[in-house]
Design an enzyme around this catalytic site. Structure first.
Site, PDB file in Angstrom:
ATOM      1  N   ARG B  36       0.872  -1.178   0.000  1.00  0.00           N
ATOM      2  CA  ARG B  36       0.000   0.000   0.000  1.00  0.00           C
ATOM      3  C   ARG B  36       0.899   1.215   0.000  1.00  0.00           C
ATOM      4  O   ARG B  36       1.633   1.455   0.956  1.00  0.00           O
ATOM      5  CB  ARG B  36      -0.849  -0.015   1.272  1.00  0.00           C
ATOM      6  N   SER B 105     -12.359  -3.803   3.284  1.00  0.00           N
ATOM      7  CA  SER B 105     -12.398  -3.075   4.556  1.00  0.00           C
ATOM      8  C   SER B 105     -13.829  -2.768   4.934  1.00  0.00           C
ATOM      9  O   SER B 105     -14.591  -2.254   4.114  1.00  0.00           O
ATOM     10  CB  SER B 105     -11.680  -1.727   4.439  1.00  0.00           C
ATOM     11  N   LYS B 134      -3.680   6.469   9.851  1.00  0.00           N
ATOM     12  CA  LYS B 134      -4.575   7.062   8.859  1.00  0.00           C
ATOM     13  C   LYS B 134      -5.465   8.057   9.595  1.00  0.00           C
ATOM     14  O   LYS B 134      -5.710   7.914  10.783  1.00  0.00           O
ATOM     15  CB  LYS B 134      -5.476   6.000   8.226  1.00  0.00           C
TER      16      LYS B 134
END
Lengths: 201, 205
Positions: B36, B105, B134
């Site tokens: 990612r 997710s 995040k």
């Protein structure tokens, strides 16, 4: 003729949809969708919405870089930036799609051409604010050299107003691409035909 | 495709060399590596992905690409992980085929049920604890949310968000099949050792 969308410049809501609808009244083009601000889910939804409209107009929707979204949303093409996944792997994974790539050097042009891509976009040929990140203008002579070296169609990009299109064709370009002149969707068909009027058919 | 139990998934961060991080995570026993990196070019992602997939094969671990189904298709990754803002899972499945691992997710029961209907192989549930990796506008779910979400989806849960050594076992005991971490491994002085310790905790839970 390649028309590039670029909603990140003006953040005009619904501009892409208006441009897609305007294509119904225009000669066929490659419509390159280049909305870097959108996440994959929104881009997929947008492409899914406009792909049939663009298809019906006889034009080709080319999604920037994300060939997964092109395949999933029913677009007919994908346009790769120079720093994309290797062209040959994209070619292999995208049977049936029209695959083009932006190139800014002879090395990249030759690589894309030998990977079996369908067209190249070379530039910036002239000065334009939207292409400043891609370096100084390369000029018509560089365009001529690239066109002579590769066997696939080369579209010229970068500051190409309708009156400059003929000079590009005379250098061996197959066509031209532009973004800024099409930010007004209402006059898009007319602008496209102005470009085409400067190019021999 | 069934997911092994008590799995550590290590997700690459925005700073480290992802290949080096993957190598160390696998050395420490990670079962999944997820690539990612939101700011990298397609070419860069492709090159990393090819090398990490190789490392994962050597260790019988799985390699998953976050969001970029195009990269996964181009280099034939084991699977993809999709957020709620990514390509819909059925579209990804149609492109990747029945053998691919698709994770989705989710942060509530409704999203979990949709993910199951969409053919996901596992759900990433989070965030469980407060996290700085995040920006999270919503409050953490807590470990009590894991079981109801898992039962609603009938899918393996990989829990994510603020998981570290001190709470890893608690997450597994709460019903998760595995844990996913970013900073607990990437920001450690010794990512291999950090992975090894996490694996030990979740196996003993």
């Amino acid at each position: 003729m390649i028309v590039s969308s670029g909603g990140e410049h003006l953040a005009q809501r619904g501009l892409v949809q208006k441009q897609a609808q305007a294509l119904a009244h225009s000669a066929p083009v490659i419509f390159q969708i280049r909305e870097k601000m959108l996440d994959a889910s929104s881009l997929w939804a947008l492409c899914h919405e406009i792909a049939p409209v663009i298809d019906a107009a006889g034009s080709i929707l080319a999604v920037n870089e994300r060939f997964d979204i092109a395949l999933a949303a029913g677009a007919k093409g994908v346009h790769l930036p120079e720093s994309s996944c290797p062209a040959d792997t994209v070619r292999k994974a995208t049977k049936g799609l029209i695959v083009g790539q932006s190139v800014h050097s002879e090395t990249s042009a030759l690589k894309a051409s030998s990977a079996g891509l369908d067209y190249l976009l070379f530039g910036p040929v002239f000065h334009t604010p939207s292409k400043e990140p891609f370096g100084p203008p390369q000029g018509l002579e560089r365009l001529r050299e690239i066109c002579a070296k590769v066997r696939i169609p080369v579209f010229a990009v970068g500051g190409i107003t309708p009156d400059k299109a003929l000079a590009c064709i005379e250098c061996g370009a197959w066509g031209v691409a532009a973004l800024t002149p099409f930010l007004d969707a209402g006059s898009m068909p007319e602008t496209i035909s102005r470009y085409l009027s400067f190019m021999p058919s | 495709m069934t997911l092994p139990r008590r799995l550590l998934c290590v997700i690459t961060d925005e700073r480290s060399d992802p290949v080096e991080l993957a190598r160390m995570a696998l050395e420490g026993g990670a079962g999944i590596v997820q690539l990612r990196r939101k700011t990298a070019s397609g070419r860069q992602l492709f090159e990393w992905a090819v090398r990490i997939q190789e490392l994962c094969r050597e260790r019988q671990a799985m390699f998953i690409v976050n969001d970029r189904v195009d990269i996964a298709l181009a280099m034939q990754a084991d699977g993809v992980h999709l957020g709620q803002q990514d390509m819909p899972a059925p579209a990804a499945r149609a492109l990747l085929g029945p053998g691919a691992i698709i994770g989705v997710s989710v942060s509530c029961t409704a999203e979990a049920v949709s993910a199951a209907k969409d053919g996901a192989n596992y759900i990433g549930v989070g965030h469980i604890f407060p996290t700085y990796s995040k920006d999270k506008p919503s409050p953490p779910l807590g470990t009590a949310a894991i079981k109801p979400i898992r039962n609603a989806a009938q899918l393996p849960v990989i829990a994510i968000g603020g998981i570290e050594l001190k709470n890893a076992a608690e997450v597994i005991r709460a019903g998760a099949s595995g844990i996913a971490v970013i900073s607990a491994v990437s920001e450690s002085d010794d990512p291999a050792d950090a992975s090894r310790e996490l694996v030990r905790r979740i196996r003993q839970a």
